[in-house]
Design a protein around this motif. Sequence first.
Motif, mmCIF file in Angstrom:
data_model
loop_
_atom_site.group_PDB
_atom_site.id
_atom_site.type_symbol
_atom_site.label_atom_id
_atom_site.label_comp_id
_atom_site.label_asym_id
_atom_site.label_seq_id
_atom_site.Cartn_x
_atom_site.Cartn_y
_atom_site.Cartn_z
ATOM 1 N N THR A 59 44.386 60.640 66.877
ATOM 2 C CA THR A 59 45.124 61.742 67.494
ATOM 3 C C THR A 59 44.336 62.324 68.660
ATOM 4 O O THR A 59 44.912 62.679 69.689
ATOM 5 C CB THR A 59 45.420 62.844 66.450
ATOM 6 N N TYR A 126 54.901 69.964 76.671
ATOM 7 C CA TYR A 126 55.124 70.458 75.313
ATOM 8 C C TYR A 126 55.773 69.349 74.485
ATOM 9 O O TYR A 126 55.360 69.082 73.357
ATOM 10 C CB TYR A 126 56.012 71.716 75.318
ATOM 11 N N HIS A 127 56.768 68.698 75.074
ATOM 12 C CA HIS A 127 57.455 67.603 74.356
ATOM 13 C C HIS A 127 56.513 66.428 74.121
ATOM 14 O O HIS A 127 56.592 65.757 73.083
ATOM 15 C CB HIS A 127 58.714 67.173 75.122
ATOM 16 N N ARG A 130 54.119 67.447 71.330
ATOM 17 C CA ARG A 130 54.821 67.549 70.046
ATOM 18 C C ARG A 130 54.980 66.196 69.353
ATOM 19 O O ARG A 130 55.248 66.134 68.162
ATOM 20 C CB ARG A 130 56.213 68.172 70.229
ATOM 21 N N LYS A 131 54.792 65.114 70.064
ATOM 22 C CA LYS A 131 54.895 63.787 69.453
ATOM 23 C C LYS A 131 53.782 63.553 68.448
ATOM 24 O O LYS A 131 53.933 62.757 67.528
ATOM 25 C CB LYS A 131 54.875 62.691 70.530
ATOM 26 N N LEU A 133 51.293 66.494 67.711
ATOM 27 C CA LEU A 133 50.719 67.771 67.290
ATOM 28 C C LEU A 133 51.808 68.673 66.710
ATOM 29 O O LEU A 133 52.980 68.535 67.059
ATOM 30 C CB LEU A 133 50.069 68.504 68.473
ATOM 31 N N SER A 134 51.404 69.592 65.862
ATOM 32 C CA SER A 134 52.357 70.567 65.319
ATOM 33 C C SER A 134 52.594 71.659 66.363
ATOM 34 O O SER A 134 51.795 71.826 67.293
ATOM 35 C CB SER A 134 51.794 71.188 64.038
ATOM 36 N N PRO A 135 53.677 72.435 66.201
ATOM 37 C CA PRO A 135 53.920 73.525 67.163
ATOM 38 C C PRO A 135 52.756 74.531 67.231
ATOM 39 O O PRO A 135 52.421 75.022 68.313
ATOM 40 C CB PRO A 135 55.187 74.200 66.639
ATOM 41 N N LYS A 136 52.124 74.818 66.093
ATOM 42 C CA LYS A 136 50.986 75.742 66.097
ATOM 43 C C LYS A 136 49.822 75.162 66.909
ATOM 44 O O LYS A 136 49.141 75.879 67.638
ATOM 45 C CB LYS A 136 50.513 76.028 64.674
ATOM 46 N N GLN A 137 49.606 73.856 66.760
ATOM 47 C CA GLN A 137 48.528 73.216 67.514
ATOM 48 C C GLN A 137 48.821 73.236 69.015
ATOM 49 O O GLN A 137 47.923 73.474 69.819
ATOM 50 C CB GLN A 137 48.314 71.786 67.027
ATOM 51 N N GLN A 139 50.626 75.415 70.565
ATOM 52 C CA GLN A 139 50.428 76.793 71.001
ATOM 53 C C GLN A 139 48.944 77.077 71.240
ATOM 54 O O GLN A 139 48.571 77.699 72.233
ATOM 55 C CB GLN A 139 50.980 77.765 69.974
#
Length: 172
Positions: A59, A126-127, A130-131, A133-137, A139
């Motif tokens: 990752t 962001y998109h 998101r593939k 990472l989580s939304p919190k990550q 952010q």
Amino acid sequence: MIKMRTKYFWMLLVACVLGVQAMSAQNNQKHGRKRITMEQMVDMQARKIVNDLGLDDATAAKFTDVYKKYMNEINDLRKKDTPKVKKENKDEGKAPKNMTDADIDKMMKDRFMQSRKMLDIREKYYHEFRKFLSPKQVQKVYNQGQMNHGRFNQEMNRRAGMKRPDGEKRMR
């Protein structure tokens, strides 16, 4: 007696010359620092974010590649679209006194356009983030990037402002 004075004179002269050379070498070391390149700074930021997020190797590799592309686009946009204001007119967000209303209007519209482009880049990546990472990550990535940019500007202003308000340089 004369030989002793001559001997001390030469010893004092040699000591002075060596002292001047040592001070000169220290001065050159301070001013001869290598400047960090934008690519090196992006690498450092990416490593810091990877460590902060605690990403695994696979990752982290994906993230680093995408993050570098993201930062390159952001930096290109900042370089290309930053409005140029003459140094004597630059005053922390205020319009220069000699600008006409039309000039100020154009400057404001250019800023809005740059903000839209910046938002488009942020949304695009962001998109991409998101593939993997989580939304919190994601952010945290964006928050960290904003903090880094602020710290970078703060440091550059600090370095540029090594002068006292009266125009004299500070003694270190």
